[in-house]
Design a protein around this motif. Structure first.
Motif, mmCIF file in Angstrom:
data_model
loop_
_atom_site.group_PDB
_atom_site.id
_atom_site.type_symbol
_atom_site.label_atom_id
_atom_site.label_comp_id
_atom_site.label_asym_id
_atom_site.label_seq_id
_atom_site.Cartn_x
_atom_site.Cartn_y
_atom_site.Cartn_z
ATOM 1 N N HIS A 1 29.213 23.761 -19.674
ATOM 2 C CA HIS A 1 27.930 23.112 -19.774
ATOM 3 C C HIS A 1 27.669 22.417 -18.378
ATOM 4 O O HIS A 1 28.753 22.372 -17.621
ATOM 5 N N PRO A 2 26.435 21.977 -17.919
ATOM 6 C CA PRO A 2 26.409 21.346 -16.649
ATOM 7 C C PRO A 2 27.026 20.049 -16.908
ATOM 8 O O PRO A 2 26.980 19.480 -18.015
ATOM 9 N N GLY A 3 27.242 19.275 -15.954
ATOM 10 C CA GLY A 3 27.719 17.892 -15.841
ATOM 11 C C GLY A 3 27.103 16.676 -16.789
ATOM 12 O O GLY A 3 27.418 16.166 -17.466
ATOM 13 N N GLN A 4 25.789 16.881 -16.971
ATOM 14 C CA GLN A 4 24.968 15.829 -17.939
ATOM 15 C C GLN A 4 24.746 16.764 -19.147
ATOM 16 O O GLN A 4 23.759 16.128 -19.812
ATOM 17 N N GLY A 5 25.235 17.802 -19.477
ATOM 18 C CA GLY A 5 25.172 18.374 -20.927
ATOM 19 C C GLY A 5 26.483 18.150 -21.671
ATOM 20 O O GLY A 5 27.323 17.180 -21.225
ATOM 21 N N ASP A 6 26.501 18.876 -22.627
ATOM 22 C CA ASP A 6 27.793 18.674 -23.504
ATOM 23 C C ASP A 6 27.714 20.378 -24.107
ATOM 24 O O ASP A 6 27.286 21.232 -23.859
ATOM 25 N N SER B 1 30.869 33.672 -28.748
ATOM 26 C CA SER B 1 30.832 32.671 -27.700
ATOM 27 C C SER B 1 31.677 31.580 -28.208
ATOM 28 O O SER B 1 31.854 31.066 -29.244
ATOM 29 N N LEU B 2 32.429 30.854 -27.131
ATOM 30 C CA LEU B 2 32.871 29.621 -27.338
ATOM 31 C C LEU B 2 32.289 28.423 -26.385
ATOM 32 O O LEU B 2 32.478 28.896 -24.950
ATOM 33 N N LEU B 3 31.974 27.464 -26.739
ATOM 34 C CA LEU B 3 31.427 26.575 -25.808
ATOM 35 C C LEU B 3 32.183 25.283 -26.163
ATOM 36 O O LEU B 3 32.272 24.676 -27.152
ATOM 37 N N ILE B 4 32.712 24.938 -24.902
ATOM 38 C CA ILE B 4 33.506 23.658 -24.917
ATOM 39 C C ILE B 4 33.004 22.597 -24.317
ATOM 40 O O ILE B 4 31.912 22.556 -23.463
ATOM 41 N N GLY B 5 33.555 21.179 -24.586
ATOM 42 C CA GLY B 5 33.211 20.048 -24.052
ATOM 43 C C GLY B 5 33.983 19.814 -22.957
ATOM 44 O O GLY B 5 35.408 19.639 -23.138
ATOM 45 N N ALA B 6 33.392 19.291 -21.675
ATOM 46 C CA ALA B 6 34.113 18.696 -20.790
ATOM 47 C C ALA B 6 34.846 17.251 -21.004
ATOM 48 O O ALA B 6 34.453 16.952 -21.978
ATOM 49 N N TYR C 1 32.885 34.626 -18.678
ATOM 50 C CA TYR C 1 32.608 33.065 -18.461
ATOM 51 C C TYR C 1 31.200 32.972 -17.938
ATOM 52 O O TYR C 1 30.645 33.673 -17.097
ATOM 53 N N ILE C 2 30.691 31.936 -18.578
ATOM 54 C CA ILE C 2 29.189 31.583 -18.186
ATOM 55 C C ILE C 2 29.351 30.186 -17.987
ATOM 56 O O ILE C 2 29.637 29.285 -18.818
ATOM 57 N N GLY C 3 28.903 29.723 -16.645
ATOM 58 C CA GLY C 3 28.860 28.269 -16.322
ATOM 59 C C GLY C 3 27.719 27.772 -15.587
ATOM 60 O O GLY C 3 27.425 28.763 -14.577
ATOM 61 N N HIS C 4 27.160 26.578 -15.686
ATOM 62 C CA HIS C 4 26.208 26.400 -14.984
ATOM 63 C C HIS C 4 26.358 24.630 -14.474
ATOM 64 O O HIS C 4 26.901 24.136 -15.070
ATOM 65 N N SER C 5 26.163 24.653 -12.956
ATOM 66 C CA SER C 5 26.320 23.192 -12.413
ATOM 67 C C SER C 5 27.882 22.830 -12.496
ATOM 68 O O SER C 5 28.734 23.616 -11.955
ATOM 69 N N LEU C 6 28.228 22.151 -13.286
ATOM 70 C CA LEU C 6 29.667 21.602 -13.486
ATOM 71 C C LEU C 6 30.432 23.061 -13.854
ATOM 72 O O LEU C 6 31.542 23.287 -13.464
ATOM 73 N N GLY C 7 29.807 23.675 -15.125
ATOM 74 C CA GLY C 7 30.330 24.864 -15.441
ATOM 75 C C GLY C 7 30.782 25.959 -14.241
ATOM 76 O O GLY C 7 31.843 26.671 -14.154
ATOM 77 N N ALA C 8 29.720 26.127 -13.318
ATOM 78 C CA ALA C 8 29.826 26.907 -12.283
ATOM 79 C C ALA C 8 30.975 26.577 -10.985
ATOM 80 O O ALA C 8 31.673 27.351 -10.757
#
Length: 183
Positions: free
Chosen positions: A88-93, A111-116, A166-173
């Protein structure tokens, strides 16, 4: 403030001489260590099976995640699916891309969606806007947690380990850069 920015920049001066060979070892972990997957509940979203789980982070703590699996067609044998890992992006989860993951499940993609680390209950809150050491630790831990997430996906019987993305946006990217260099 200027003083804080100057201190932060001064603390990074040594990083410029760190070098790739030395830096890559920041991301080392034992891929054979137990994943210690703990599933807490299972639900359905847009026809996809959603498993709320966590796994052990090699750098400490537990990685919260959602595993989203395609629903098997009625009467069909179990199939191995390609899979993607989302950050997720930094402001996401970890829930930020849950709708997208459910949509992919409808197309046969797991899909696997992880929390930073910053989204976890044990994350340190507060402090100044810049903390170079904490930020670096979080980026390294998130990258290692993603690598471990790929280990988890590859170990799942529903997943084709030869077709992972792999898919990432903002922090994820941002995490995608070192991930690409390492993998």
């Amino acid at each position: 403030p200027g003083d804080e920015a100057d201190r932060c920049l001064a603390s990074l001066q040594d990083d410029r001489r760190f070098g790739y060979d030395r830096a890559r070892h920041l991301y080392d972990y034992d891929p054979k260590s137990p994943l210690d997957v703990r599933e807490s509940k299972t639900g359905v979203r847009a026809g996809a099976k959603v498993v709320d789980l966590s796994y052990a982070s090699p750098l400490g703590g537990r990685v919260p995640a959602y595993l989203v699996l395609p629903a098997p067609p009625a009467g069909a044998a179990a199939a191995k699916h390609p899979a993607v890992l989302f950050v997720h992006p930094g402001q996401g989860d970890r829930g930020t891309f849950l709708d997208e993951a459910a949509g992919l499940a409808g197309r046969g993609i797991a899909s696997l969606l992880i929390g930073a680390p910053s989204t976890r209950p044990e994350a340190k809150k507060g402090g100044g806007p810049w903390n170079g050491e904490r930020d670096r630790q979080d980026l390294v831990q998130t990258t290692v947690d993603v690598r471990r997430g790929f280990d988890l996906l590859a170990a799942r019987p529903e997943v084709d380990s030869g077709r992972l993305g792999y898919i990432g946006h903002s922090l994820g990217a941002t995490i995608g850069g070192p991930l690409l260099a390492l993998e």
